[in-house]
Write a protein that holds these residues in place. Structure first.
Motif, PDB file in Angstrom:
ATOM      1  N   ALA A  44       0.834  -1.204   0.000  1.00 26.07           N
ATOM      2  CA  ALA A  44       0.000   0.000   0.000  1.00 26.07           C
ATOM      3  C   ALA A  44       0.867   1.252   0.000  1.00 26.07           C
ATOM      4  O   ALA A  44       0.572   2.227  -0.708  1.00 26.07           O
ATOM      5  CB  ALA A  44      -0.932  -0.003   1.205  1.00 26.07           C
ATOM      6  N   ILE A  45       1.929   1.255   0.801  1.00 26.99           N
ATOM      7  CA  ILE A  45       2.834   2.407   0.827  1.00 26.99           C
ATOM      8  C   ILE A  45       3.463   2.607  -0.549  1.00 26.99           C
ATOM      9  O   ILE A  45       3.575   3.742  -1.036  1.00 26.99           O
ATOM     10  CB  ILE A  45       3.907   2.201   1.911  1.00 26.99           C
ATOM     11  N   LEU A  46       3.859   1.518  -1.173  1.00 28.81           N
ATOM     12  CA  LEU A  46       4.426   1.591  -2.526  1.00 28.81           C
ATOM     13  C   LEU A  46       3.423   2.140  -3.517  1.00 28.81           C
ATOM     14  O   LEU A  46       3.782   2.914  -4.416  1.00 28.81           O
ATOM     15  CB  LEU A  46       4.891   0.191  -2.941  1.00 28.81           C
ATOM     16  N   LEU A  47       2.174   1.789  -3.366  1.00 32.25           N
ATOM     17  CA  LEU A  47       1.122   2.284  -4.258  1.00 32.25           C
ATOM     18  C   LEU A  47       0.920   3.786  -4.086  1.00 32.25           C
ATOM     19  O   LEU A  47       0.701   4.512  -5.056  1.00 32.25           O
ATOM     20  CB  LEU A  47      -0.179   1.540  -3.954  1.00 32.25           C
ATOM     21  N   VAL A  48       1.013   4.273  -2.859  1.00 30.60           N
ATOM     22  CA  VAL A  48       0.800   5.694  -2.584  1.00 30.60           C
ATOM     23  C   VAL A  48       2.025   6.520  -2.946  1.00 30.60           C
ATOM     24  O   VAL A  48       1.923   7.585  -3.570  1.00 30.60           O
ATOM     25  CB  VAL A  48       0.442   5.909  -1.097  1.00 30.60           C
ATOM     26  N   ASP A  49       3.208   6.051  -2.565  1.00 33.60           N
ATOM     27  CA  ASP A  49       4.409   6.880  -2.681  1.00 33.60           C
ATOM     28  C   ASP A  49       5.646   6.005  -2.838  1.00 33.60           C
ATOM     29  O   ASP A  49       6.249   5.591  -1.838  1.00 33.60           O
ATOM     30  CB  ASP A  49       4.540   7.760  -1.430  1.00 33.60           C
ATOM     31  N   PRO A  50       6.068   5.694  -4.070  1.00 37.16           N
ATOM     32  CA  PRO A  50       7.245   4.839  -4.272  1.00 37.16           C
ATOM     33  C   PRO A  50       8.511   5.397  -3.629  1.00 37.16           C
ATOM     34  O   PRO A  50       9.345   4.619  -3.142  1.00 37.16           O
ATOM     35  CB  PRO A  50       7.378   4.778  -5.801  1.00 37.16           C
ATOM     36  N   GLU A  51       8.670   6.717  -3.586  1.00 41.14           N
ATOM     37  CA  GLU A  51       9.862   7.283  -2.957  1.00 41.14           C
ATOM     38  C   GLU A  51       9.882   6.988  -1.455  1.00 41.14           C
ATOM     39  O   GLU A  51      10.939   6.693  -0.884  1.00 41.14           O
ATOM     40  CB  GLU A  51       9.933   8.787  -3.200  1.00 41.14           C
ATOM     41  N   ARG A  52       8.736   7.086  -0.825  1.00 44.56           N
ATOM     42  CA  ARG A  52       8.656   6.763   0.604  1.00 44.56           C
ATOM     43  C   ARG A  52       8.943   5.279   0.817  1.00 44.56           C
ATOM     44  O   ARG A  52       9.620   4.900   1.785  1.00 44.56           O
ATOM     45  CB  ARG A  52       7.276   7.124   1.145  1.00 44.56           C
ATOM     46  N   ALA A  53       8.431   4.423  -0.062  1.00 50.31           N
ATOM     47  CA  ALA A  53       8.689   2.992   0.056  1.00 50.31           C
ATOM     48  C   ALA A  53      10.193   2.708  -0.032  1.00 50.31           C
ATOM     49  O   ALA A  53      10.737   1.902   0.738  1.00 50.31           O
ATOM     50  CB  ALA A  53       7.937   2.234  -1.032  1.00 50.31           C
ATOM     51  N   ARG A  54      10.865   3.374  -0.949  1.00 51.58           N
ATOM     52  CA  ARG A  54      12.323   3.205  -1.068  1.00 51.58           C
ATOM     53  C   ARG A  54      13.025   3.683   0.195  1.00 51.58           C
ATOM     54  O   ARG A  54      13.960   3.036   0.703  1.00 51.58           O
ATOM     55  CB  ARG A  54      12.836   4.000  -2.275  1.00 51.58           C
ATOM     56  N   PHE A  55      12.587   4.808   0.708  1.00 46.00           N
ATOM     57  CA  PHE A  55      13.166   5.390   1.920  1.00 46.00           C
ATOM     58  C   PHE A  55      13.051   4.414   3.093  1.00 46.00           C
ATOM     59  O   PHE A  55      14.002   4.244   3.887  1.00 46.00           O
ATOM     60  CB  PHE A  55      12.454   6.708   2.218  1.00 46.00           C
ATOM     61  N   LEU A  56      11.904   3.742   3.222  1.00 42.11           N
ATOM     62  CA  LEU A  56      11.712   2.802   4.313  1.00 42.11           C
ATOM     63  C   LEU A  56      12.630   1.589   4.171  1.00 42.11           C
ATOM     64  O   LEU A  56      13.186   1.105   5.172  1.00 42.11           O
ATOM     65  CB  LEU A  56      10.250   2.358   4.376  1.00 42.11           C
ATOM     66  N   LEU A  57      12.787   1.086   2.951  1.00 40.35           N
ATOM     67  CA  LEU A  57      13.694  -0.043   2.753  1.00 40.35           C
ATOM     68  C   LEU A  57      15.131   0.346   3.083  1.00 40.35           C
ATOM     69  O   LEU A  57      15.876  -0.428   3.697  1.00 40.35           O
ATOM     70  CB  LEU A  57      13.601  -0.547   1.314  1.00 40.35           C
ATOM     71  N   ARG A  58      15.506   1.530   2.694  1.00 50.88           N
ATOM     72  CA  ARG A  58      16.899   1.953   2.891  1.00 50.88           C
ATOM     73  C   ARG A  58      17.176   2.388   4.321  1.00 50.88           C
ATOM     74  O   ARG A  58      18.235   2.087   4.881  1.00 50.88           O
ATOM     75  CB  ARG A  58      17.217   3.104   1.934  1.00 50.88           C
ATOM     76  N   ASP A  59      16.238   3.087   4.946  1.00 50.75           N
ATOM     77  CA  ASP A  59      16.514   3.707   6.237  1.00 50.75           C
ATOM     78  C   ASP A  59      15.848   3.015   7.434  1.00 50.75           C
ATOM     79  O   ASP A  59      16.343   3.136   8.558  1.00 50.75           O
ATOM     80  CB  ASP A  59      16.079   5.174   6.215  1.00 50.75           C
ATOM     81  N   ALA A  60      14.727   2.329   7.203  1.00 50.57           N
ATOM     82  CA  ALA A  60      14.047   1.670   8.322  1.00 50.57           C
ATOM     83  C   ALA A  60      14.444   0.204   8.447  1.00 50.57           C
ATOM     84  O   ALA A  60      14.636  -0.299   9.561  1.00 50.57           O
ATOM     85  CB  ALA A  60      12.531   1.793   8.174  1.00 50.57           C
ATOM     86  N   LEU A  61      14.587  -0.503   7.328  1.00 46.36           N
ATOM     87  CA  LEU A  61      14.911  -1.928   7.386  1.00 46.36           C
ATOM     88  C   LEU A  61      16.182  -2.218   8.185  1.00 46.36           C
ATOM     89  O   LEU A  61      16.204  -3.176   8.976  1.00 46.36           O
ATOM     90  CB  LEU A  61      15.014  -2.494   5.962  1.00 46.36           C
TER      91      LEU A  61
END
Length: 618
Positions: free
Chosen positions: A314-331
């Motif tokens: 769902a996050i990827l559907l709304v905002d791919p940049e935010r999804a990338r940010f979460l993989l890079r910075d939250a994971l």
């Protein structure tokens, strides 16, 4: 001792919540009372305290109206809608008077705006007083449960910014609120010990006239940020903040042919986006959580499965940049303990217990992101390059040498099991091995790619060898087995056997799969609950799971599932863990933001004809 007596079952709700949520990535507003429009809680994620820090009031904000000096009682008489599928708007009419309330958290702002608009359609002029009152009574730490923090307030009127403010501190400042009002509304602080305030706009209202009362509230770690933040919101103005938020929502909403399903999709999509993740108030760090609403019984903590299997699409559907940010910075913060049952916001284990699906989930999320966006540069990020082999090593540690299957300690419902070789979990690992092969090939690592493709083939053979058993409907998939060969027939909607076809492990027309689907939706399944909104549940929640609706959207061509999704009340239209089989109203797991993401994404996937995880959606 039976593992069933060691379960932590979902608390059962006898009545559905009366609260609506809204918010943004900085501020959660989980308790907006539908009865009178009052706001009872505001929350912010806090990295140091590893949970949600919430201001609770009696209420915190209450809209009020006086006509000819008499209070207007509108409790239980408001009609509601969600503007842009996310902004709560209510309306009240009595005679020729009409009030509209609108509450929103502007995008990328640490605060909210609450605006009342009052109009008189006909009749003689009326003397009115319109505005807000409230009291910040308690400060809470919410993680699974909410408990009060002990401290004191500093309250005052700041002459420099013109803001009223209150700062809660426990030695050092922890949370502060700043207040401003749009003139002619004026706020008055009524106490020096607690934030108790009132603001009324007095006016002689004539027919055809419309007046408004606007409150700005800012949230910050201390009074300095709160008092300046409130002024900043007022400088930007309600009209501009509302228009910007509307445009943001409109640009990201997804349209279907059916208006009711469009609303159901987007309301859940935005709830998942804003309540399954957020930025910490004290550090700005991005974190992922089950839910930012204390109405969910395990809120304010991290689950890998919830984050990367359910929320992430769902996050990827709304905002791919935010999804990338979460993989890079939250994971990276979660990686060392990624497969543990639940983690604190900082990645430290909260509720121990290995869960196989949680180890596989991030690999599927990384691959999904790369497949959807074509952004292979993510794979060059050191944190991702390190994460892929680390996750695979964690999975490999659970391999059962005799069967070639992989063990789990806890099930997808987070409960212990006497049958650790769970078929759904192993299919998820099979999918993770497949995508790992593709990811290594994109990285130019051909030997690693070939290795994991071979591992996937060998695991598939083991799943077929040990997972197919004779059942009431004929050959079917077992739920699980143990190392001695004992078999368990079972269904858990959060890790459904229905999804074997979606993950491409078997053909939907395969007789073994068809027999399995018939069994799990029949009286032979002891946790099937019949009714107009009937379906499979589990020992964890003894009601039909909303997961099953999402699973059927991905696997069942019968249009009846769309009708169920359209009609089920759930939690005021939002996904919840389980529903009553007769009424479709929430029974467990209200405000489950991660599941809202899965339901929204499944509905969107259904509309695009997407039936297989490995096929790119059209």
């Amino acid at each position: 001792m039976s593992k069933e007596c060691l379960m932590t079952r979902a608390p059962i709700l006898e009545e559905p919540p009366v609260f609506l949520p809204t918010g943004n990535l900085e501020l959660s507003i989980p308790w907006i009372d539908q009865r009178d429009g009052s706001v009872y809680r505001l929350g912010a994620l806090h990295e140091h305290f590893n949970g949600l820090i919430e201001a609770e009031g009696d209420p915190l904000i209450r809209p009020v109206l006086f006509v000819e000096s008499q209070p207007v009682a509108w409790t239980g008489r408001l009609s509601w809608r969600r503007e842009g599928f996310w902004i709560p708007v209510w309306r009240f009419r009595e005679g020729n008077l009409e009030v509209e309330g609108r509450l929103w958290a502007p995008i990328e702002e640490r605060g909210l705006v609450y605006q009342l608009r009052l109009s008189l359609h006909a009749g003689p002029p009326r003397t009115i007083a319109l505005g807000f009152e409230g009291r910040w009574a308690r400060t809470l730490l919410s993680r699974f449960t909410s408990r009060p923090l002990h401290g004191s307030w500093v309250v005052g009127q700041d002459p420099w910014t013109g803001s009223g403010f209150a700062e809660f501190h426990t030695g050092l400042p922890l949370l502060a609120l700043g207040l401003q009002a749009e003139p002619p509304l004026r706020l008055e602080l009524l106490s020096q010990d607690l934030l108790i305030y009132r603001g009324l706009l007095h006016h002689l209202l004539h027919p055809g006239e419309v007046i408004s009362a606007t409150l700005y509230l800012a949230v910050a770690p201390d009074a300095d940020g709160a008092r300046t933040g409130a002024l900043h919101l007022r400088r930007r103005g309600a009209d501009g903040l509302l228009e910007e938020t509307r445009r943001w929502l409109e640009a990201r909403a997804r349209r279907l042919e059916d208006p009711a399903l469009t609303a159901r999709l987007n309301e859940n999509l935005f709830f998942a986006y804003f309540f399954s993740q957020g930025d910490c108030l004290d550090t700005g760090a991005p974190v992922m959580v089950t839910s930012r609403s204390p109405l969910y019984y395990v809120s304010g903590a991290f689950w890998s499965r919830d984050a990367f299997l359910w929320s992430f699409p769902a996050i990827l559907l709304v905002d791919p940049e935010r999804a990338r940010f979460l993989l890079r910075d939250a994971l990276p913060r979660y990686l060392p303990h990624i497969a543990d049952h639940a983690l604190y916001l900082n990645g430290v284990p909260l509720y121990p217990g290995f869960e196989l699906d949680q180890a596989a989930a991030p690999l599927l999320a990384i691959w999904r992101y790369v497949r959807e966006t074509g952004d292979i540069r993510l794979l060059q990020e050191p944190v991702i390059t390190e994460a892929i082999p680390a996750l695979l090593r964690r999975i490999e540690q659970q391999r059962d040498a005799e069967t070639g299957l992989y063990r789990t300690f806890l099930l997808p419902t987070d409960d212990p099991t006497e049958y650790p070789l769970v078929i759904y979990d192993n299919v998820l690992v099979w999918a993770a091995f497949r995508v790992s092969g593709e990811l290594f090939r994109l990285l130019g690592k051909e030997s690693e790619a070939s290795h994991w493709e071979l591992e996937a083939e060998q695991l598939a053979a083991a799943i077929r060898r040990y997972g197919i058993v004779e059942g009431p409907e004929g050959p079917m998939w077992a739920w699980a087995r143990d190392q001695t060969g004992r078999i368990e027939l079972r269904e858990e909607p959060p890790g459904s056997l229905r999804l074997l076809a979606y993950y491409g492990f078997c053909d939907p027309a395969d007789p073994v799969y068809q027999n399995t689907v018939r069994w799990l939706s029949s009286p032979a399944n002891p946790y099937f609950f019949p009714g107009p909104f009937g379906g499979p549940g589990s020992p964890h929640f003894p009601f039909p799971g909303v997961f099953d609706l999402a699973n059927r959207l991905l696997t069942d061509p019968d249009p009846a599932v769309l009708e169920l999704v359209r009609k089920a009340p759930m939690d005021n239209g939002l996904a919840c863990e389980s529903i009553d089989p007769q009424t479709g109203v929430v029974r467990t797991g209200a405000a489950m933001a991660s599941l809202a993401g899965f339901l929204a994404w499944a509905l969107w996937a259904r509309a695009r004809g997407h039936r297989n995880f490995f096929e790119r959606p059209s």
